[in-house]
Design an enzyme around this catalytic site. Structure first.
Site, PDB file in Angstrom:
ATOM      1  N   HIS A  87      -5.142   4.176   8.004  1.00 44.59           N
ATOM      2  CA  HIS A  87      -4.815   4.982   6.828  1.00 44.59           C
ATOM      3  C   HIS A  87      -3.330   5.273   6.711  1.00 44.59           C
ATOM      4  CE1 HIS A  87      -8.855   5.305   5.418  1.00 44.59           C
ATOM      5  NE2 HIS A  87      -9.271   5.887   6.517  1.00 44.59           N
ATOM      6  N   ASP A  89       0.856  -1.182   0.000  1.00 42.63           N
ATOM      7  CA  ASP A  89       0.000   0.000   0.000  1.00 42.63           C
ATOM      8  C   ASP A  89       0.894   1.234   0.000  1.00 42.63           C
ATOM      9  OD1 ASP A  89      -2.807   1.126   0.312  1.00 42.63           O
ATOM     10  OD2 ASP A  89      -1.780   2.108   1.978  1.00 42.63           O
ATOM     11  N   GLU A 100       0.924   5.697   0.646  1.00 43.12           N
ATOM     12  CA  GLU A 100       0.286   6.949   1.039  1.00 43.12           C
ATOM     13  C   GLU A 100       0.918   8.042   0.195  1.00 43.12           C
ATOM     14  OE1 GLU A 100      -2.293   6.870   2.814  1.00 43.12           O
ATOM     15  OE2 GLU A 100      -2.065   4.826   3.588  1.00 43.12           O
TER      16      GLU A 100
END
Length: 205
Positions: free
Chosen positions: A162, A15, A17
């Protein structure tokens, strides 16, 4: 590899950000993290990859409000073109996976290509499409909704929500849930998946 049973494969679930939605419009990577899923569909939280990245640009408040990564946190960290090759080494010969994989893939590809560096990640599973194939009819296939639907709880601090490692870990468990469901439907290898649900298994070139 494409005819190897899912239970015998190694996956790297990753993932990112970022500072925004589109690398083409100037958004930059801020963090890249990954979790290993080993043969037997076993998640190993002791074998992870996680690095903050200096974007050499401002971080819009809208982005900071989501992931909580500030300019102070990334100042002086390695740049994307330094981190991504280390991530690719970490991936090795595994199959990679990400939720909405095209988004993360675009950032990795963009950052290396702007430095004229090679990018080779040909096997990527999109867990959005995978979840749609394995569990039809859900109201939403966002990661948040799937975490709630399957009651996925990984032992990471709540403050990580997140952040890239939190999302990679939860996506890894989602991957395992979906692959086990597909195995119950006799879809047991990447070849089966590509044949039955072509859009779930992306081969990028």
């Amino acid at each position: 590899m494409i005819n190897t049973p899912f239970t015998e494969l190694t996956f790297t679930v990753f993932d990112t950000e970022t500072t925004g939605m589109s690398p083409v419009k100037g958004a930059r990577l801020l963090e890249l993290a990954a979790v290993r899923v080993k043969p037997g569909l076993t998640i190993d939280l002791q074998d992870t990859f996680c690095e903050l990245i200096d974007p050499k640009s401002d971080i819009p408040y809208q982005a900071y409000a989501i992931h909580g990564i500030s300019k102070t946190m990334v100042c002086g960290k390695p740049e994307a073109h330094e981190v991504i090759p280390r991530f690719m080494d970490y991936c090795g010969g595994s199959i990679t996976a990400a939720h909405n994989a095209g988004f993360d893939y675009a950032f990795l590809k963009h950052h290396l290509e702007e430095k004229h560096l090679a990018f080779d990640m040909p096997k990527v599973i999109d867990t959005v499409k995978l979840a749609r194939a394995a569990h039809k009819g859900l109201r939403s296939y966002s990661l948040d909704n799937l975490i709630n639907h399957f009651e996925i709880h990984i032992p990471l601090p709540d403050s990580y929500r997140h952040r890239a490692l939190f999302d990679a870990a939860h996506t890894a468990l989602l991957l395992c849930i979906c692959l086990k469901q597909l195995i119950s439907q006799n879809i047991c290898t990447p070849a089966h998946l590509f044949t039955h649900n072509r859009q779930s298994f992306y081969i990028f070139r």
